[in-house]
Design a protein around this motif. Structure first.
Motif, short mmCIF file in Angstrom:
data_model
loop_
_atom_site.label_atom_id
_atom_site.label_comp_id
_atom_site.label_asym_id
_atom_site.label_seq_id
_atom_site.Cartn_x
_atom_site.Cartn_y
_atom_site.Cartn_z
N CYS A 117 -2.23 5.59 -3.94
CA CYS A 117 -3.60 5.61 -4.18
C CYS A 117 -4.91 5.68 -3.47
O CYS A 117 -4.97 5.68 -2.28
N VAL A 118 -5.98 5.37 -4.39
CA VAL A 118 -7.39 5.40 -3.17
C VAL A 118 -7.87 3.93 -4.18
O VAL A 118 -7.78 3.71 -5.66
N PHE A 119 -8.71 3.45 -3.33
CA PHE A 119 -10.00 1.88 -3.90
C PHE A 119 -10.74 2.47 -3.09
O PHE A 119 -11.63 2.83 -1.81
N GLY A 120 -11.86 2.66 -4.38
CA GLY A 120 -12.61 3.45 -4.35
C GLY A 120 -14.06 2.31 -3.96
O GLY A 120 -15.27 2.93 -3.78
N SER A 121 -13.74 0.63 -3.91
CA SER A 121 -14.67 0.03 -3.24
C SER A 121 -15.20 0.47 -1.81
O SER A 121 -14.39 0.75 -1.05
N PRO A 122 -16.27 -0.13 -1.49
CA PRO A 122 -16.67 -0.48 -0.25
C PRO A 122 -16.52 -1.14 0.18
O PRO A 122 -16.49 -1.15 1.52
N ASP A 123 -15.96 -2.23 -0.04
CA ASP A 123 -15.48 -3.69 0.56
C ASP A 123 -13.96 -3.55 0.10
O ASP A 123 -13.16 -4.52 -0.01
N ALA A 124 -12.85 -2.12 -0.23
CA ALA A 124 -11.71 -2.01 -0.76
C ALA A 124 -10.80 -3.10 0.98
O ALA A 124 -10.38 -3.31 1.11
N ALA A 125 -11.34 -2.66 2.22
CA ALA A 125 -10.61 -3.78 3.06
C ALA A 125 -10.40 -5.48 2.62
O ALA A 125 -9.30 -5.86 2.93
N LEU A 126 -11.62 -5.46 2.62
CA LEU A 126 -11.57 -6.84 2.30
C LEU A 126 -10.60 -7.21 1.14
O LEU A 126 -9.57 -8.27 0.98
N LEU A 127 -10.81 -6.85 -0.07
CA LEU A 127 -10.58 -6.88 -1.43
C LEU A 127 -8.73 -6.84 -1.06
O LEU A 127 -7.84 -7.48 -1.78
N VAL A 128 -8.22 -5.46 -0.52
CA VAL A 128 -6.74 -5.67 0.24
C VAL A 128 -6.79 -7.23 0.67
O VAL A 128 -5.09 -6.64 0.57
N SER A 129 -6.90 -7.25 1.36
CA SER A 129 -6.93 -8.22 2.26
C SER A 129 -7.18 -9.73 1.57
O SER A 129 -5.61 -10.48 2.01
N LEU A 130 -6.98 -9.50 0.75
CA LEU A 130 -6.68 -11.40 -0.59
C LEU A 130 -5.12 -10.38 -1.58
O LEU A 130 -4.78 -11.67 -2.14
N LEU A 131 -4.93 -9.14 -1.54
CA LEU A 131 -3.66 -8.93 -1.93
C LEU A 131 -2.14 -8.72 -1.16
O LEU A 131 -2.67 -9.21 0.07
N PRO A 132 -0.97 -9.15 -1.90
CA PRO A 132 0.08 -9.30 -1.03
C PRO A 132 0.08 -7.89 0.05
O PRO A 132 -0.16 -6.58 -1.15
N GLN A 133 1.17 -8.26 1.07
CA GLN A 133 0.91 -7.20 2.19
C GLN A 133 1.78 -6.14 0.98
O GLN A 133 2.08 -5.11 1.78
N ARG A 134 2.98 -6.70 0.31
CA ARG A 134 4.00 -5.72 -0.09
C ARG A 134 3.82 -6.70 -1.47
O ARG A 134 4.58 -7.24 -2.09
N ILE A 135 4.29 -5.66 -2.91
CA ILE A 135 4.06 -6.24 -4.31
C ILE A 135 5.46 -5.60 -4.49
O ILE A 135 5.50 -3.87 -5.00
N GLN A 136 6.76 -5.95 -4.54
CA GLN A 136 7.78 -5.30 -5.26
C GLN A 136 8.07 -6.28 -6.49
O GLN A 136 8.34 -7.80 -6.95
N VAL A 137 8.21 -5.35 -7.69
CA VAL A 137 9.05 -6.07 -8.80
C VAL A 137 10.32 -5.14 -9.19
O VAL A 137 10.77 -3.74 -9.40
N ARG A 138 11.00 -6.53 -10.02
CA ARG A 138 12.09 -6.08 -10.32
C ARG A 138 12.07 -6.32 -11.99
O ARG A 138 12.00 -7.44 -12.08
N GLY A 139 13.16 -4.77 -13.06
CA GLY A 139 13.62 -5.88 -14.20
C GLY A 139 12.11 -6.74 -14.87
O GLY A 139 12.80 -7.39 -15.70
#
Length: 305
Positions: A117-139
């Motif tokens: 992916c690409v994150f076009g936000s100039p604040d992508a690093a900050l916003l990514v830091s607010l997300l889980p380090q890994r998102i895994q979904v099953r079923g």
């Protein structure tokens, strides 16, 4: 009601310019060293292993979706990986844009949709830091439906394909975050929103970013003592309450300056500053340049149509 998670995803401006389908046969292994790019993988058939540097190896099965918002070194391999020291596999490009690993007559077969992916936000690093380090979904059936649409769109060269993929990826990201909300996650927005009391305070910040919030006021919104709120918020989000408020205000200010072309005085008022000069000082300290210069240096990709 303002939805903080949706706001963060919208500000991230996710896009999916690089995606491909890979068919892997037998025993295989590929190694990637990245620089913080968002990486995702959908297992369409079979199973495989994902080993991120410094994290526990996970086995992915058909129907699994995994997103690493900031990928660095990681290895993907067959469920039974090659022996240590064996050379890594080299992808072979096939007609039609798909790729192949291993020998087609070898078993088992694994089929993957992978992409960056690409994150076009100039604040992508900050916003990514607010997300889980890994998102895994099953079923998750809803996620599976979105994945099928992504696969279908990736295979074809229809008009507006990149735009459609970007919208599907945004929906996929939101659905993945919602689906993983009950799973243990690293500090960040998802963890904060899973805490009912903190969630109310976070929503109030997003509903009224211009309000002159204090820790005591936010603690009252969360029905917690000041000290309990500060400690609980900092542990869940990974930022202290006032740090989060400042970071969110500056993310909004960047969007207003670059995308909306708002005047500095207007931006200052909308993000909670009493004057343009006070805002300019805070913005320059946080961003490293004054707001007027930041607005002038608008990337070409963000110029209005």
């Amino acid at each position: 009601m303002i939805d903080p998670l949706a706001e963060v995803v919208a500000l991230l401006q996710p896009g999916a310019p690089h995606s491909k389908i890979v068919s892997a046969f037998g025993s295989w292994r590929v190694r990637r060293s990245e620089t913080g790019q968002p990486y995702y993988c959908v297992v369409l058939e079979g199973s495989c292993r994902l080993a991120e540097d410094g994290r526990e190896t996970v086995v992915l099965q058909a129907g699994d979706f995994v997103l690493i918002p900031a990928a660095y070194g990681f290895t993907m391999s067959s469920a039974e990986p090659p022996a240590p020291g064996a050379p890594d596999s080299t992808p072979l490009a096939l007609p039609g844009g798909e790729f192949q690993l291993g020998e087609p007559d070898a078993a088992p077969k694994t089929r993957l949709l992978i992409g960056y992916c690409v994150f076009g936000s100039p604040d992508a690093a900050l916003l990514v830091s607010l997300l889980p380090q890994r998102i895994q979904v099953r079923g998750e059936p809803r996620l599976a439906t979105l994945v099928r649409l992504v696969v279908d769109e990736s295979r074809e060269r229809r008009p507006a394909r990149d735009m459609m993929l970007a919208r599907l990826l945004e929906a996929l990201l939101i659905e993945a975050l919602r689906s993983s909300a009950d799973a243990p996650v690293s500090p960040g927005l998802l963890r904060g929103l899973a805490d009912t009391r903190l969630a109310h305070a976070i929503r109030r910040i997003h509903e009224a970013p211009a309000q002159a919030w204090t820790v005591a006021q936010l603690a009252k919104e969360a029905a917690l003592s000041r000290s309990a709120f500060f400690e609980r918020f900092s542990r869940a989000i990974g930022l202290a309450p006032m740090e989060y408020l400042l970071a969110w205000r500056m993310a909004l200010a960047k969007r207003l300056l670059r995308q909306d072309g708002a005047a500095i005085a207007e931006v200052a008022e909308r993000v909670g500053y009493s004057s343009a000069s006070t805002f300019s000082v805070a913005f320059a300290r946080h961003v490293g340049m004054p707001p007027a210069r930041f607005a002038r240096e608008r990337p070409a990709s963000q110029e209005p149509a």
